[in-house]
Design an enzyme around this catalytic site. Structure first.
Site, PDB file in Angstrom:
ATOM      1  N   SER A  32     -36.941  51.558  39.954  1.00 38.13           N
ATOM      2  CA  SER A  32     -36.674  50.987  41.058  1.00 38.13           C
ATOM      3  C   SER A  32     -35.203  50.554  41.199  1.00 38.13           C
ATOM      4  O   SER A  32     -34.950  49.559  40.461  1.00 38.13           O
ATOM      5  CB  SER A  32     -37.783  50.018  41.531  1.00 38.13           C
ATOM      6  OG  SER A  32     -38.920  50.369  41.551  1.00 38.13           O
ATOM      7  N   HIS A  63     -37.287  55.294  45.724  1.00 31.32           N
ATOM      8  CA  HIS A  63     -37.308  56.149  44.521  1.00 31.32           C
ATOM      9  C   HIS A  63     -37.279  57.561  45.375  1.00 31.32           C
ATOM     10  O   HIS A  63     -38.107  58.200  46.016  1.00 31.32           O
ATOM     11  CB  HIS A  63     -38.995  56.278  43.829  1.00 31.32           C
ATOM     12  CG  HIS A  63     -39.145  55.402  43.226  1.00 31.32           C
ATOM     13  ND1 HIS A  63     -39.303  55.382  41.806  1.00 31.32           N
ATOM     14  CD2 HIS A  63     -39.286  54.027  43.566  1.00 31.32           C
ATOM     15  CE1 HIS A  63     -39.525  54.173  41.241  1.00 31.32           C
ATOM     16  NE2 HIS A  63     -39.711  53.353  41.916  1.00 31.32           N
ATOM     17  N   HIS A  85     -46.173  56.676  39.916  1.00 29.60           N
ATOM     18  CA  HIS A  85     -46.860  55.388  39.534  1.00 29.60           C
ATOM     19  C   HIS A  85     -48.319  55.585  39.803  1.00 29.60           C
ATOM     20  O   HIS A  85     -48.753  56.366  40.783  1.00 29.60           O
ATOM     21  CB  HIS A  85     -46.355  54.223  40.352  1.00 29.60           C
ATOM     22  CG  HIS A  85     -44.986  53.801  40.288  1.00 29.60           C
ATOM     23  ND1 HIS A  85     -44.042  54.246  41.117  1.00 29.60           N
ATOM     24  CD2 HIS A  85     -44.286  53.135  39.362  1.00 29.60           C
ATOM     25  CE1 HIS A  85     -42.688  53.975  40.739  1.00 29.60           C
ATOM     26  NE2 HIS A  85     -42.866  53.304  39.688  1.00 29.60           N
ATOM     27  N   TYR A  87     -50.254  53.175  40.785  1.00 34.16           N
ATOM     28  CA  TYR A  87     -50.834  52.498  42.006  1.00 34.16           C
ATOM     29  C   TYR A  87     -50.674  53.586  43.210  1.00 34.16           C
ATOM     30  O   TYR A  87     -51.303  53.184  44.230  1.00 34.16           O
ATOM     31  CB  TYR A  87     -50.108  51.250  42.255  1.00 34.16           C
ATOM     32  CG  TYR A  87     -48.490  51.278  42.404  1.00 34.16           C
ATOM     33  CD1 TYR A  87     -47.972  51.886  43.485  1.00 34.16           C
ATOM     34  CD2 TYR A  87     -47.746  50.901  41.351  1.00 34.16           C
ATOM     35  CE1 TYR A  87     -46.675  51.873  43.753  1.00 34.16           C
ATOM     36  CE2 TYR A  87     -46.411  50.868  41.648  1.00 34.16           C
ATOM     37  CZ  TYR A  87     -45.590  51.537  42.825  1.00 34.16           C
ATOM     38  OH  TYR A  87     -44.645  51.615  42.874  1.00 34.16           O
ATOM     39  N   GLU A  88     -49.705  54.552  42.935  1.00 36.70           N
ATOM     40  CA  GLU A  88     -49.696  55.629  44.222  1.00 36.70           C
ATOM     41  C   GLU A  88     -51.094  56.373  44.488  1.00 36.70           C
ATOM     42  O   GLU A  88     -51.183  56.924  45.301  1.00 36.70           O
ATOM     43  CB  GLU A  88     -48.636  56.416  44.082  1.00 36.70           C
ATOM     44  CG  GLU A  88     -47.275  55.608  44.104  1.00 36.70           C
ATOM     45  CD  GLU A  88     -46.105  56.634  43.752  1.00 36.70           C
ATOM     46  OE1 GLU A  88     -45.627  57.499  44.834  1.00 36.70           O
ATOM     47  OE2 GLU A  88     -45.444  56.576  42.585  1.00 36.70           O
ATOM     48  N   ALA A 115     -37.797  48.080  36.613  1.00 37.49           N
ATOM     49  CA  ALA A 115     -37.683  46.850  37.084  1.00 37.49           C
ATOM     50  C   ALA A 115     -38.869  45.742  36.754  1.00 37.49           C
ATOM     51  O   ALA A 115     -39.867  46.496  36.645  1.00 37.49           O
ATOM     52  CB  ALA A 115     -37.586  46.749  38.430  1.00 37.49           C
ATOM     53  N   MET A 213     -44.901  47.536  36.422  1.00 40.59           N
ATOM     54  CA  MET A 213     -45.920  48.547  37.015  1.00 40.59           C
ATOM     55  C   MET A 213     -46.069  50.017  36.565  1.00 40.59           C
ATOM     56  O   MET A 213     -46.305  50.926  37.184  1.00 40.59           O
ATOM     57  CB  MET A 213     -46.312  48.522  38.407  1.00 40.59           C
ATOM     58  CG  MET A 213     -46.230  46.964  39.179  1.00 40.59           C
ATOM     59  SD  MET A 213     -46.011  47.202  40.997  1.00 40.59           S
ATOM     60  CE  MET A 213     -45.928  45.453  41.255  1.00 40.59           C
ATOM     61  N   SER A 214     -44.924  50.056  35.310  1.00 39.41           N
ATOM     62  CA  SER A 214     -44.907  51.689  34.747  1.00 39.41           C
ATOM     63  C   SER A 214     -44.723  51.362  33.352  1.00 39.41           C
ATOM     64  O   SER A 214     -45.084  50.410  32.746  1.00 39.41           O
ATOM     65  CB  SER A 214     -43.679  52.244  35.559  1.00 39.41           C
ATOM     66  OG  SER A 214     -42.307  51.331  35.237  1.00 39.41           O
ATOM     67  N   ASN A 237     -36.526  39.444  39.036  1.00 35.25           N
ATOM     68  CA  ASN A 237     -37.178  38.235  39.624  1.00 35.25           C
ATOM     69  C   ASN A 237     -37.769  37.562  38.468  1.00 35.25           C
ATOM     70  O   ASN A 237     -38.325  38.132  37.363  1.00 35.25           O
ATOM     71  CB  ASN A 237     -38.203  38.632  40.556  1.00 35.25           C
ATOM     72  CG  ASN A 237     -39.344  39.512  40.457  1.00 35.25           C
ATOM     73  OD1 ASN A 237     -39.185  40.630  40.369  1.00 35.25           O
ATOM     74  ND2 ASN A 237     -40.315  38.917  40.084  1.00 35.25           N
ATOM     75  N   HIS A 249     -40.366  43.008  47.970  1.00 38.53           N
ATOM     76  CA  HIS A 249     -40.045  44.254  47.403  1.00 38.53           C
ATOM     77  C   HIS A 249     -38.487  44.394  47.854  1.00 38.53           C
ATOM     78  O   HIS A 249     -37.530  44.967  47.094  1.00 38.53           O
ATOM     79  CB  HIS A 249     -40.848  45.346  48.011  1.00 38.53           C
ATOM     80  CG  HIS A 249     -40.336  46.625  47.420  1.00 38.53           C
ATOM     81  ND1 HIS A 249     -40.421  47.019  45.864  1.00 38.53           N
ATOM     82  CD2 HIS A 249     -39.919  47.679  48.138  1.00 38.53           C
ATOM     83  CE1 HIS A 249     -39.986  48.301  45.861  1.00 38.53           C
ATOM     84  NE2 HIS A 249     -39.601  48.709  47.077  1.00 38.53           N
TER      85      HIS A 249
HETATM   86  N1  HPA Z   1     -44.175  42.213  38.683  1.00 39.67           N
HETATM   87  C1  HPA Z   1     -44.436  43.547  38.646  1.00 39.67           C
HETATM   88  N2  HPA Z   1     -43.637  44.352  38.578  1.00 39.67           N
HETATM   89  C2  HPA Z   1     -42.331  44.102  39.081  1.00 39.67           C
HETATM   90  C3  HPA Z   1     -42.246  42.516  39.210  1.00 39.67           C
HETATM   91  C4  HPA Z   1     -42.936  41.779  39.203  1.00 39.67           C
HETATM   92  O1  HPA Z   1     -42.551  40.721  39.355  1.00 39.67           O
HETATM   93  N3  HPA Z   1     -40.828  42.685  39.716  1.00 39.67           N
HETATM   94  C5  HPA Z   1     -40.361  44.163  39.716  1.00 39.67           C
HETATM   95  N4  HPA Z   1     -41.497  44.805  39.364  1.00 39.67           N
END
Ligand code: HPA
Length: 282
Positions: A32, A63, A85, A87-88, A115, A213-214, A237, A249
């Site tokens: 991302s 994306h 992903h 989650y999609e 990310a 998440m990947s 973050n 996001h």
């Molecule tokens: N958690 C999960 N996935 C992420 C995060 C997070 O804090 N930041 C960017 N992708």
């Protein structure tokens, strides 16, 4: 992996082979907010995912959803500008299909990027982390189902998922560029929600440094398929609970865009060194 999946994969491969004639050595998955790198390389072919028969498509903001074939230095690469992903709503088979497809195209080394949120309190937003190992058990394993022996063994070893020699080279590359590189364990949760403070504490207790998440599922399928793998995570973050501020996001994407130039420098040099040191021949 069932016969049906194998057929789907072969169809994608045939569809792609009709459009391009290219033999990538290195496959790169851009996370991302990191997609800009693919726009700046010497491009040979660009193939949007929707033009590949039966290929799953990404629906996430930020994306792009296409393969870019080209050169970084002298190294022929295929770049996934946008991944799919779990989650999609895709099956795990679909989530890892692109990685298997890039292996069929001939790529030998896989560079995964993403990310992430830090659960390690010593890390800072904007940090890069070399992935040394992973925790994948919170999402279904992509190898569940019938094994196709032509891809890999039924019970593949995972003792060196993120290749030790590649990691040594990457550490040295970052050092030469004066880029601070953290190192640690990536844990994959399904998302799409960010973690609660208790979940961030759980991740830390389990031995993770960053959460995302990947990546882990892709790394398992890639390792099974015989790729040499390396991974760089960009900390966008700090995890929930480490800071009080709710996660957003747009903020995550903003942070990723701000580190993109430095990220490009690091990735470019890593790929040049993969080529120079002949990692895809080893
Ligand atoms: N958690 C999960 N996935 C992420 C995060 C997070 O804090 N930041 C960017 N992708």
């Amino acid at each position: 992996m069932s016969e049906k999946l194998n057929e789907k994969l072969k169809k994608c491969f045939e569809s792609l082979s009709e459009k391009i004639d290219f033999n990538p050595h290195v496959a790169i998955v851009l996370g991302s907010g990191l997609g800009a790198l693919a726009d700046e390389i010497e491009q040979a072919y660009v193939v949007p995912y929707e033009e590949i028969e039966e290929f799953p498509r990404s629906t996430v903001q930020g994306h792009k959803g296409r393969f870019v074939f080209g050169y970084i230095g002298k190294t022929p690469v295929v770049i996934m500008q946008g991944r799919v992903h779990f989650y999609e709503g895709y099956s795990m088979d679909d989530v890892v299909l692109p990685v298997r497809l890039m292996r069929l195209m001939g790529a030998k080394v896989l560079l995964l990027t993403n990310a992430s949120g830090s659960v390690n309190i010593d890390f800072e937003p904007g940090d890069f982390m070399l992935i040394s190992d992973q925790i994948a058990n919170f999402v279904p394993c992509p190898l569940i189902g019938e094994n196709l022996d032509e891809f890999g063994p039924r019970f593949p070893d995972m003792s060196n998922i993120y290749d030790r020699d590649l990691r040594n080279m990457i550490r040295e590359t970052a050092n030469n560029l004066d880029i601070r590189l953290r190192e640690g364990v990536y844990i994959q949760l399904s998302g799409p929600n960010y973690e609660s403070p208790a979940e961030v504490r759980m991740c830390r207790l389990l031995g993770a440094d960053v959460v995302g998440m990947s990546t882990c599922c892709e790394a398992i399928a890639a390792n099974h398929a015989g790729f040499k793998i390396c991974g760089i995570s960009c900390v966008s973050n700090l995890g929930c609970g480490i800071i009080e501020q709710p996660l957003d996001h747009q903020e995550v994407m903003k942070k990723m865009q701000s580190v993109a130039p430095k990220f490009k420098e690091l990735i470019t040099n890593i790929v040049i060194n993969i080529g120079a040191e002949g990692f895809y021949k080893k």
